[in-house]
Design an enzyme around this catalytic site. Structure first.
Site, PDB file in Angstrom:
ATOM      1  N   LEU A   1      66.302 -10.602  49.038  1.00  0.00           N
ATOM      2  CA  LEU A   1      65.998  -9.996  47.741  1.00  0.00           C
ATOM      3  C   LEU A   1      65.313  -8.661  48.002  1.00  0.00           C
ATOM      4  O   LEU A   1      64.468  -8.565  48.903  1.00  0.00           O
ATOM      5  CB  LEU A   1      65.045 -10.884  46.926  1.00  0.00           C
ATOM      6  CG  LEU A   1      65.622 -11.974  46.025  1.00  0.00           C
ATOM      7  CD1 LEU A   1      64.486 -12.785  45.404  1.00  0.00           C
ATOM      8  CD2 LEU A   1      66.506 -11.388  44.928  1.00  0.00           C
ATOM      9  N   ASP A   2      65.645  -7.645  47.224  1.00  0.00           N
ATOM     10  CA  ASP A   2      64.979  -6.354  47.363  1.00  0.00           C
ATOM     11  C   ASP A   2      63.485  -6.488  47.078  1.00  0.00           C
ATOM     12  O   ASP A   2      63.073  -7.362  46.296  1.00  0.00           O
ATOM     13  CB  ASP A   2      65.581  -5.336  46.392  1.00  0.00           C
ATOM     14  CG  ASP A   2      66.989  -4.911  46.786  1.00  0.00           C
ATOM     15  OD1 ASP A   2      67.337  -5.055  47.970  1.00  0.00           O
ATOM     16  OD2 ASP A   2      67.731  -4.428  45.909  1.00  0.00           O
ATOM     17  N   PRO A   3      62.662  -5.619  47.666  1.00  0.00           N
ATOM     18  CA  PRO A   3      61.220  -5.673  47.396  1.00  0.00           C
ATOM     19  C   PRO A   3      60.861  -5.608  45.910  1.00  0.00           C
ATOM     20  O   PRO A   3      59.892  -6.244  45.477  1.00  0.00           O
ATOM     21  CB  PRO A   3      60.683  -4.446  48.144  1.00  0.00           C
ATOM     22  CG  PRO A   3      61.650  -4.249  49.270  1.00  0.00           C
ATOM     23  CD  PRO A   3      62.989  -4.621  48.705  1.00  0.00           C
TER      24      PRO A   3
END
Length: 236
Positions: free
Chosen positions: A51-53
């Protein structure tokens, strides 16, 4: 309470990734905590889909022998909720970068918005964002992007089985669209936001993203990293 042998034989841990954390940081934090709790030097820990930050939500974390199932879990259907901002774009298609262009939204009706979702249902071709971790010529795409270098990106076939706009909120010169989408592995929701804005004859970027499901695993059954660590046995 799980034993060390349980973690070695393999566990599937459902973790709710906090905002700004990388998926790698979550894995490292849990691995360190398990090692400390059971006083061991190493144990296999990995995640089944990054998951992206700037996204929150479900991370499926595997330990021990269950790490062999990571590819299986990665390939499963995923569900996301979040928000598109229509009326402005960013180079990264999300809030990682600053707004680079603005567009009119006065022509966009509720009917236009809901009808547009239908164009994205089924198997479609999608271009990944240039600000992504996909490798080309041995480098991550975001490395080219941050260096200001142009790079050719190939489209990929993805599948969206469900896509709905759940709320429309007019703001100052933009529209905020809350959404829910069910999609295949490899789908970039940032690219979906960008493409959705184009079809609306405007521009759009992703402002909020939360993963709510991977296959049969749901975020409602997950723990925060802190709660998981608090449940581990204290080293005497």
């Amino acid at each position: 309470m799980k034993t060390l042998e349980d973690y070695k034989q393999g566990q599937v841990l459902l973790i709710d990734k906090p905002l700004t954390w990388t998926s790698f940081q979550v894995v490292n934090k849990l691995r360190w905590a398990i090692r400390k709790a059971y006083d061991i030097k190493k144990i296999k820990v990995g995640h089944a889909g990054t998951l992206d930050p700037l996204a929150t939500g479900l991370l499926v974390i595997c330990t021990g022998k269950m790490t062999k199932q990571i590819n299986t879990f990665q390939g499963q259907e995923k569900e996301y909720t979040g928000t598109f901002v229509v009326g402005s774009t960013t180079p990264s298609y999300d809030l990682e970068t600053e707004i680079d262009a603005t567009f009119p939204v006065g022509h966009i009706t509720k009917e236009f918005i809901h009808n547009t979702t239908k164009q994205f249902i089924g198997k479609i071709e999608q271009f990944p964002p240039v600000f992504s971790a996909i490798k080309k010529d041995g480098k991550r795409l975001y490395e080219f992007a941050r260096a200001g270098e142009d790079v050719e990106i190939k489209s990929r076939e993805i599948e969206i089985s469900e896509f709905e706009i759940t709320d429309i909120k007019p703001q100052d010169k933009v529209l905020e669209l809350n959404f829910r989408v069910v999609c295949s592995k490899g789908t970039y929701i940032r690219s979906l936001a960008h493409d959705f804005g184009k079809v609306l004859n405007s521009g759009a970027h992703l402002s909020v993203l939360r993963r709510t499901r991977i296959g049969d695993f749901e975020v409602k059954d997950s723990l925060s990293p802190e709660d998981f660590i608090a449940a581990l046995p204290l080293k005497s």
